[in-house]
Design a protein around this motif. Structure first.
Motif, mmCIF file in Angstrom:
data_model
loop_
_atom_site.group_PDB
_atom_site.id
_atom_site.type_symbol
_atom_site.label_atom_id
_atom_site.label_comp_id
_atom_site.label_asym_id
_atom_site.label_seq_id
_atom_site.Cartn_x
_atom_site.Cartn_y
_atom_site.Cartn_z
ATOM 1 N N PRO A 1 0.797 -1.228 0.000
ATOM 2 C CA PRO A 1 0.000 0.000 0.000
ATOM 3 C C PRO A 1 0.834 1.285 0.000
ATOM 4 O O PRO A 1 0.266 2.373 -0.050
ATOM 5 N N THR A 2 2.155 1.169 0.067
ATOM 6 C CA THR A 2 3.002 2.367 0.136
ATOM 7 C C THR A 2 2.832 3.234 -1.102
ATOM 8 O O THR A 2 2.643 4.456 -1.005
ATOM 9 N N LEU A 3 2.908 2.616 -2.271
ATOM 10 C CA LEU A 3 2.738 3.315 -3.541
ATOM 11 C C LEU A 3 1.636 2.635 -4.331
ATOM 12 O O LEU A 3 1.579 1.398 -4.383
ATOM 13 N N GLN A 4 0.781 3.446 -4.928
ATOM 14 C CA GLN A 4 -0.351 2.914 -5.663
ATOM 15 C C GLN A 4 -0.203 3.170 -7.155
ATOM 16 O O GLN A 4 0.563 4.046 -7.584
ATOM 17 N N VAL A 5 -0.934 2.386 -7.940
ATOM 18 C CA VAL A 5 -0.904 2.532 -9.393
ATOM 19 C C VAL A 5 -1.319 3.953 -9.768
ATOM 20 O O VAL A 5 -2.336 4.462 -9.292
ATOM 21 N N GLY A 6 -0.518 4.590 -10.618
ATOM 22 C CA GLY A 6 -0.808 5.952 -11.049
ATOM 23 C C GLY A 6 -0.123 7.021 -10.230
ATOM 24 O O GLY A 6 -0.133 8.194 -10.620
ATOM 25 N N ASP A 7 0.462 6.642 -9.099
ATOM 26 C CA ASP A 7 1.214 7.631 -8.321
ATOM 27 C C ASP A 7 2.400 8.133 -9.132
ATOM 28 O O ASP A 7 3.031 7.375 -9.879
ATOM 29 N N ARG A 8 2.689 9.406 -8.959
ATOM 30 C CA ARG A 8 3.925 9.965 -9.510
ATOM 31 C C ARG A 8 4.808 10.345 -8.331
ATOM 32 O O ARG A 8 4.457 11.204 -7.528
ATOM 33 N N ILE A 9 5.925 9.660 -8.261
ATOM 34 C CA ILE A 9 6.835 9.887 -7.150
ATOM 35 C C ILE A 9 8.004 10.745 -7.612
ATOM 36 O O ILE A 9 8.330 10.796 -8.803
ATOM 37 N N LEU A 10 8.610 11.448 -6.653
ATOM 38 C CA LEU A 10 9.804 12.233 -6.930
ATOM 39 C C LEU A 10 10.984 11.507 -6.301
ATOM 40 O O LEU A 10 11.004 11.254 -5.091
ATOM 41 N N VAL A 11 11.944 11.185 -7.141
ATOM 42 C CA VAL A 11 13.103 10.413 -6.705
ATOM 43 C C VAL A 11 14.279 11.348 -6.466
ATOM 44 O O VAL A 11 14.675 12.104 -7.360
ATOM 45 N N ASN A 12 14.806 11.291 -5.265
ATOM 46 C CA ASN A 12 15.940 12.120 -4.870
ATOM 47 C C ASN A 12 17.227 11.487 -5.404
ATOM 48 O O ASN A 12 17.709 10.477 -4.869
ATOM 49 N N LYS A 13 17.803 12.099 -6.447
ATOM 50 C CA LYS A 13 18.987 11.527 -7.075
ATOM 51 C C LYS A 13 20.278 11.955 -6.383
ATOM 52 O O LYS A 13 21.359 11.503 -6.748
ATOM 53 N N LEU A 14 20.150 12.838 -5.406
ATOM 54 C CA LEU A 14 21.322 13.261 -4.636
ATOM 55 C C LEU A 14 21.480 12.465 -3.340
ATOM 56 O O LEU A 14 22.454 12.659 -2.614
ATOM 57 N N ALA A 15 20.505 11.594 -3.028
ATOM 58 C CA ALA A 15 20.506 10.895 -1.748
ATOM 59 C C ALA A 15 21.756 10.049 -1.554
ATOM 60 O O ALA A 15 22.253 9.917 -0.418
ATOM 61 N N TYR A 16 22.278 9.481 -2.647
ATOM 62 C CA TYR A 16 23.431 8.584 -2.527
ATOM 63 C C TYR A 16 24.633 9.091 -3.324
ATOM 64 O O TYR A 16 25.491 8.310 -3.738
ATOM 65 N N ARG A 17 24.694 10.405 -3.530
ATOM 66 C CA ARG A 17 25.769 10.959 -4.360
ATOM 67 C C ARG A 17 26.999 11.378 -3.564
ATOM 68 O O ARG A 17 28.049 11.566 -4.118
ATOM 69 N N PHE A 18 26.879 11.556 -2.270
ATOM 70 C CA PHE A 18 27.981 12.133 -1.494
ATOM 71 C C PHE A 18 28.449 11.180 -0.399
ATOM 72 O O PHE A 18 28.621 11.561 0.759
ATOM 73 N N GLY A 19 28.643 9.932 -0.784
ATOM 74 C CA GLY A 19 29.181 8.954 0.158
ATOM 75 C C GLY A 19 28.149 8.090 0.839
ATOM 76 O O GLY A 19 28.496 7.050 1.409
ATOM 77 N N SER A 20 26.880 8.511 0.829
ATOM 78 C CA SER A 20 25.838 7.694 1.456
ATOM 79 C C SER A 20 25.464 6.537 0.539
ATOM 80 O O SER A 20 25.611 6.615 -0.683
ATOM 81 N N GLU A 21 24.964 5.467 1.132
ATOM 82 C CA GLU A 21 24.523 4.304 0.371
ATOM 83 C C GLU A 21 23.122 3.910 0.811
ATOM 84 O O GLU A 21 22.682 4.283 1.912
ATOM 85 N N PRO A 22 22.406 3.179 -0.034
ATOM 86 C CA PRO A 22 21.072 2.741 0.352
ATOM 87 C C PRO A 22 21.099 1.967 1.670
ATOM 88 O O PRO A 22 22.009 1.167 1.922
ATOM 89 N N ALA A 23 20.094 2.218 2.480
ATOM 90 C CA ALA A 23 19.987 1.550 3.775
ATOM 91 C C ALA A 23 18.767 0.644 3.788
ATOM 92 O O ALA A 23 17.842 0.801 2.982
ATOM 93 N N ARG A 24 18.753 -0.300 4.706
ATOM 94 C CA ARG A 24 17.586 -1.171 4.850
ATOM 95 C C ARG A 24 16.342 -0.320 5.105
ATOM 96 O O ARG A 24 16.364 0.607 5.905
ATOM 97 N N GLY A 25 15.288 -0.650 4.414
ATOM 98 C CA GLY A 25 14.025 0.082 4.567
ATOM 99 C C GLY A 25 13.818 1.177 3.542
ATOM 100 O O GLY A 25 12.690 1.645 3.371
ATOM 101 N N ASP A 26 14.879 1.616 2.856
ATOM 102 C CA ASP A 26 14.727 2.648 1.831
ATOM 103 C C ASP A 26 13.923 2.117 0.649
ATOM 104 O O ASP A 26 14.074 0.951 0.247
ATOM 105 N N VAL A 27 13.077 2.980 0.092
ATOM 106 C CA VAL A 27 12.390 2.662 -1.170
ATOM 107 C C VAL A 27 13.209 3.301 -2.283
ATOM 108 O O VAL A 27 13.391 4.523 -2.299
#
Length: 289
Positions: A100-126
């Motif tokens: 139920p987090t995201l539904q069909v037809g939703d338009r999401i905004l993806v943060n492309k800077l989230a992992y650009r400066f040394g950070s990496e995806p963490a558990r629980g991230d979408v």
């Protein structure tokens, strides 16, 4: 006779006076005329302004042309494309795999800077990622013009993303051991059960049992609607074992921008708060990745 004589004697003087007066008047008039002439040379007469025709007004102040409008529109599109390429990119959700987090037809905004400066995806991230080489095989190049138009529309959130782009939740990162399921039917990470409150109501954590160790610089990802999601579980036998390379992650889904009634941030989760870091020496035998 004396009267006539006197009158005759007065006539010359009268004529003289009259003549003098007339000459004085003429002199005065000449002087006045000369003064007027001088003023006229210094102050030229102002001609009345001619009425401005509408056509002439348009020529002096032309209305915005279609070229200017096209130029402004093109600049706006170029700016949005640059913004979506480097900073924030909209994505259209085409399926219910993340309900139920995201539904069909939703338009999401993806943060492309989230992992650009040394950070990496963490558990629980979408996250949104390119599944080429992990979820889908390399495809031959199609029509470049059609591909460019589609990429531009997808970058603005006006078309479905490429078939190689996916949105899933990170469940395991490099070194983690992810197992499903324990005796209580829960998914475990590094031996700790995870209470996945974000999973679609009525779904089990997984109908497919697995026990894997995530290689370094890779991710194990799953959809929230487990019964409707094709994710890492479905690619265990493929090259890469269903693991997504970290460098294939496009960005983190941080906001739901459309429809307006669903405008919000993508809710985080503390489901993995108790999960410890993987052991330095790695996990024991029995797990595979």
């Amino acid at each position: 006779m004396d009267t006539e004589a006197q009158h005759t004697e007065r006539d010359p003087s009268s004529d003289t006076d009259s003549s003098g007066t007339e000459e004085g008047s003429r002199s005065a008039r000449v002087s006045d005329d000369s003064g007027d002439s001088g003023r006229e040379e210094r102050m030229e007469p102002v001609e009345p302004a001619e009425p401005v025709e509408p056509a002439a007004a348009e020529e002096r102040h032309p209305a915005p042309s279609w070229r200017r409008t096209a130029l402004v529109g093109g600049a706006c599109v170029a700016f949005l494309l640059l913004l979506s390429h480097f900073v924030i990119q909209p994505f259209l959700i085409p399926s219910g795999s993340m309900e139920p987090t995201l539904q069909v037809g939703d338009r999401i905004l993806v943060n492309k800077l989230a992992y650009r400066f040394g950070s990496e995806p963490a558990r629980g991230d979408v996250v949104v990622f390119d599944g080429t080489g992990s979820f889908v095989r390399e495809q031959p190049q199609g029509n470049p013009v059609t591909g460019l138009l589609h990429d531009g529309a997808a970058a603005l959130g006006l078309a479905e993303p490429d078939e190689t782009d996916f949105v899933k939740r990170v469940v395991g990162t490099g070194g983690d051991r992810v197992v499903c399921c324990d005796k209580d039917g829960r998914l475990t990470v590094n031996g700790v059960p995870v209470e996945e409150t974000y999973v679609m109501l009525g779904d089990r954590p997984s109908s497919v049992p697995f026990d894997i160790v995530v290689p370094q610089d890779r991710l194990w990802v799953m959809g929230d609607h487990r019964s409707q999601s094709s994710d890492s579980r479905d690619h265990l036998g493929n090259p890469g074992g269903g693991m997504v390379p970290v460098d294939k992650v496009i960005g983190r889904a941080d906001w739901i921008a459309w429809p307006f009634g669903r405008w919000s941030t993508v809710a985080g989760t503390d489901a993995f708060a108790r999960v410890p870091a993987p052991p330095a020496g790695g996990h024991g035998a029995g797990a595979h990745g």
